[in-house]
Write a protein that holds these residues in place. Structure first.
Motif, PDB file in Angstrom:
ATOM      1  N   LEU A 181      34.442  40.664  44.473  1.00 13.91           N
ATOM      2  CA  LEU A 181      33.084  40.705  43.934  1.00 13.91           C
ATOM      3  C   LEU A 181      32.061  40.864  45.057  1.00 13.91           C
ATOM      4  O   LEU A 181      31.072  41.599  44.917  1.00 13.91           O
ATOM      5  CB  LEU A 181      32.817  39.421  43.144  1.00 13.91           C
ATOM      6  N   ARG A 182      32.296  40.191  46.185  1.00 15.85           N
ATOM      7  CA  ARG A 182      31.390  40.354  47.332  1.00 15.85           C
ATOM      8  C   ARG A 182      31.463  41.767  47.890  1.00 15.85           C
ATOM      9  O   ARG A 182      30.446  42.343  48.304  1.00 15.85           O
ATOM     10  CB  ARG A 182      31.738  39.333  48.415  1.00 15.85           C
ATOM     11  N   ALA A 183      32.661  42.330  47.878  1.00 18.98           N
ATOM     12  CA  ALA A 183      32.800  43.714  48.348  1.00 18.98           C
ATOM     13  C   ALA A 183      32.041  44.672  47.436  1.00 18.98           C
ATOM     14  O   ALA A 183      31.383  45.615  47.897  1.00 18.98           O
ATOM     15  CB  ALA A 183      34.277  44.090  48.419  1.00 18.98           C
ATOM     16  N   LEU A 184      32.111  44.414  46.108  1.00 16.01           N
ATOM     17  CA  LEU A 184      31.366  45.248  45.165  1.00 16.01           C
ATOM     18  C   LEU A 184      29.870  45.107  45.386  1.00 16.01           C
ATOM     19  O   LEU A 184      29.124  46.096  45.353  1.00 16.01           O
ATOM     20  CB  LEU A 184      31.739  44.854  43.737  1.00 16.01           C
ATOM     21  N   SER A 205      40.077  46.939  42.273  1.00 14.56           N
ATOM     22  CA  SER A 205      40.298  45.686  42.985  1.00 14.56           C
ATOM     23  C   SER A 205      41.486  44.910  42.458  1.00 14.56           C
ATOM     24  O   SER A 205      41.955  43.972  43.116  1.00 14.56           O
ATOM     25  CB  SER A 205      39.041  44.808  42.885  1.00 14.56           C
ATOM     26  N   GLY A 206      41.969  45.265  41.273  1.00 21.72           N
ATOM     27  CA  GLY A 206      43.046  44.496  40.664  1.00 21.72           C
ATOM     28  C   GLY A 206      42.545  43.321  39.855  1.00 21.72           C
ATOM     29  O   GLY A 206      43.322  42.665  39.172  1.00 21.72           O
ATOM     30  N   VAL A 207      41.236  43.035  39.927  1.00 24.08           N
ATOM     31  CA  VAL A 207      40.631  41.959  39.137  1.00 24.08           C
ATOM     32  C   VAL A 207      39.900  42.609  37.971  1.00 24.08           C
ATOM     33  O   VAL A 207      38.961  43.392  38.173  1.00 24.08           O
ATOM     34  CB  VAL A 207      39.649  41.124  39.992  1.00 24.08           C
ATOM     35  N   ASP A 212      35.657  45.842  35.603  1.00 25.63           N
ATOM     36  CA  ASP A 212      34.760  46.082  34.463  1.00 25.63           C
ATOM     37  C   ASP A 212      33.305  46.115  34.926  1.00 25.63           C
ATOM     38  O   ASP A 212      32.508  46.943  34.452  1.00 25.63           O
ATOM     39  CB  ASP A 212      34.944  44.991  33.408  1.00 25.63           C
ATOM     40  N   LEU A 213      32.942  45.227  35.834  1.00 29.68           N
ATOM     41  CA  LEU A 213      31.575  45.223  36.355  1.00 29.68           C
ATOM     42  C   LEU A 213      31.285  46.502  37.133  1.00 29.68           C
ATOM     43  O   LEU A 213      30.199  47.082  37.015  1.00 29.68           O
ATOM     44  CB  LEU A 213      31.370  43.999  37.240  1.00 29.68           C
ATOM     45  N   ALA A 214      32.259  46.967  37.918  1.00 27.16           N
ATOM     46  CA  ALA A 214      32.075  48.217  38.666  1.00 27.16           C
ATOM     47  C   ALA A 214      31.900  49.390  37.701  1.00 27.16           C
ATOM     48  O   ALA A 214      31.061  50.272  37.925  1.00 27.16           O
ATOM     49  CB  ALA A 214      33.277  48.454  39.587  1.00 27.16           C
ATOM     50  N   THR A 215      32.686  49.388  36.616  1.00 30.43           N
ATOM     51  CA  THR A 215      32.538  50.451  35.614  1.00 30.43           C
ATOM     52  C   THR A 215      31.166  50.395  34.965  1.00 30.43           C
ATOM     53  O   THR A 215      30.522  51.429  34.741  1.00 30.43           O
ATOM     54  CB  THR A 215      33.635  50.304  34.553  1.00 30.43           C
ATOM     55  N   ALA A 216      30.702  49.172  34.657  1.00 30.56           N
ATOM     56  CA  ALA A 216      29.372  49.031  34.056  1.00 30.56           C
ATOM     57  C   ALA A 216      28.283  49.515  35.005  1.00 30.56           C
ATOM     58  O   ALA A 216      27.336  50.194  34.585  1.00 30.56           O
ATOM     59  CB  ALA A 216      29.133  47.567  33.669  1.00 30.56           C
TER      60      ALA A 216
END
Length: 479
Positions: A181-184, A205-207, A212-216
């Motif tokens: 999440l920090r990397a994102l 990320s495998g998470v 899903d947040l990256a896709t959003a």
């Protein structure tokens, strides 16, 4: 506050509560077990001590003090840390040793059942026979309470130890779990706004939640890019509208200014000449209104969204347009051959503009001098398309000029229009996934405009071209 810190604090507060709750349950269970063990031990002692108690009572009844003292010691030794009280049939004490309640506390009648006394658990047994009496066995509650206090202390110690251990362990695990999440967040912070969605790199990320947040985020950026592009198109359309209006309105405005100056400079102008000047003013005024309306309509077509499209009956729409143009142009003869039930997906105002402008163009230009304008409108279905034809029997359009009629502000020397009517036709045909072409009528004279539109249910791309007001259209004519 960081998410990992929040998690560590919440766990550090929650785990002790859980440990305390489980500890309270454990203390209750341990206390219940200790009470059960205490009760079982008292019953066992009461049974085991009955023979010795009878012996003591018999020795006392027979006047054998030495035997009585010996039996007394045996009874007390067998009781270990429990209290023993033996009473004869007169209520006198025969054996009294070990912990027991105060003498001021009255003892109930023995029932061989467990009873509770202040600070003690007791069992009273009646001893029948020649040496009748009563046997009481006591166990202090302090032994059980001491063990329960030890358990409570251990629970409290475990609770205090769980606070820092749970917090530190959760903090370490949370930091590891939120690393992706920090990397994102770092990628999002370093994103160049000019790069848009294309510059946002998404590495799985495998998470699931992080992906899903990256896709959003990617979806939001894509929508932002789309809206930014639409805003740019709207601004460009507005600039083009202002530029076209300024350029095209200059001539009629100057003509109107000249006529107004003539009226102001010659108040005694003869009635015939004054009427001629006023007529010119009315013509120029009408031309101004038509030009502004056409420019506004062209801009609306450039800005229309795909969700404005809905299914409608093309036959009903064409029939209503034929009736409306017929009322506006009573000198023209308009006929419509076709039927209802031809369904298309369309932006209704735009499709009305397309049909009305074709009919008006034919009624105004589609006849020879001295002849009555005659316009034939046809609607058929050819495969997955609706085919609309508008025929007139006028002078026709030379093949080399047919592509020009769809360009902006192209009009004949004697044309009263704005030069945007057929540009609007081409724009709306393209917005609806169709085409418009020009040819001769089947008889070899006059002009035919042919429009092809996909039927409802036939997919076609949404409106993508939005430069009709800013660029000149070039179409291939049908020969």
């Amino acid at each position: 506050m960081k998410l990992s810190t929040r998690l560590a604090l919440w766990v550090a507060l929650t785990v002790p509560l859980v440990v305390l709750a489980l500890g309270a349950l454990l203390v209750g269970l341990v206390g219940h077990d200790l009470r059960q063990q205490q009760n079982a031990r008292l019953h066992t002692l009461a049974v085991a001590l009955q023979p010795d108690a009878r012996s003591v009572l018999s020795a006392a009844r027979g006047g054998r003090p030495n035997v009585e003292r010996l039996r007394n010691r045996q009874v007390l030794s067998a009781a270990l840390d429990a209290g023993v009280l033996v009473l004869d049939s007169q209520g006198d004490v025969a054996v009294d040793g070990g912990p027991r309640p105060s003498a001021s506390i009255p003892l109930p009648q023995p029932t061989d059942s467990l009873i509770s006394l202040p600070g003690f658990r007791a069992v009273g047994v009646s001893l029948p026979g020649a040496a009748a009496g009563t046997l009481w066995v006591f166990s202090p509650d302090s032994s059980v309470n001491t063990q329960l206090a030890t358990v409570r202390t251990n629970v409290l110690f475990a609770t205090l130890a769980a606070v820092p251990l749970a917090g530190l362990l959760t903090l370490a695990l949370a930091r590891r779990a939120t690393r992706s999440l920090r990397a994102l967040a770092a990628r999002a912070s370093a994103l160049d706004p000019r790069g848009g969605a294309a510059a946002f790199r998404r590495d799985p990320s495998g998470v699931t939640e992080v992906d899903d947040l990256a896709t959003a985020l990617s979806t939001v950026l894509a929508r932002y890019d789309e809206q930014a592009a639409r805003t740019g198109e709207a601004l460009e359309t507005a600039r083009a509208f202002a530029s076209a209006a300024s350029h095209e309105l200059r001539t009629p405005l100057m003509s109107m200014q000249t006529n107004l100056d003539v009226l102001a400079a010659h108040p005694d102008l003869p009635a015939g000449e004054r009427a001629e000047v006023v007529t010119d003013l009315r013509v120029e005024h009408t031309r101004l209104l038509e030009l502004l309306t056409a420019l506004r309509t062209l801009a609306r077509g450039d800005l229309v969204e795909a969700d404005a499209f809905a299914e409608l009956d093309l036959g009903e729409l064409v029939d209503s347009c034929v009736a409306a143009v017929g009322r506006a142009r009573p000198e023209a003869s308009l006929t419509f051959s076709g039927g209802y039930g031809v369904r298309v997906r369309a932006w209704e105002p735009g499709l009305k503009i397309l049909v009305t402008n074709l009919l008006t163009n034919a009624a105004v230009h589609g006849h020879l001098p001295g002849q009555t304008p005659h316009v034939a409108v046809g609607l058929t279905v050819a495969g997955p398309e609706a085919v609309l034809t508008v025929d007139d029997w006028g002078p026709g359009i030379p093949p080399e000029r047919r592509a020009e009629v769809f360009e902006r502000f192209v009009r004949g020397a004697e044309s009263p229009g704005s030069g945007l009517g057929l540009t609007l036709v081409a724009q709306q045909a393209a917005l609806h996934g169709g085409t418009v072409t020009v040819s001769e009528t089947p008889g070899g004279h006059g002009t035919r405009f042919l429009v092809r539109l996909p039927l409802s249910g036939t997919p076609f791309p949404g409106p993508t071209r939005r430069n009709w007001l800013t660029q000149t259209l070039q179409l291939r004519s049908l020969r």
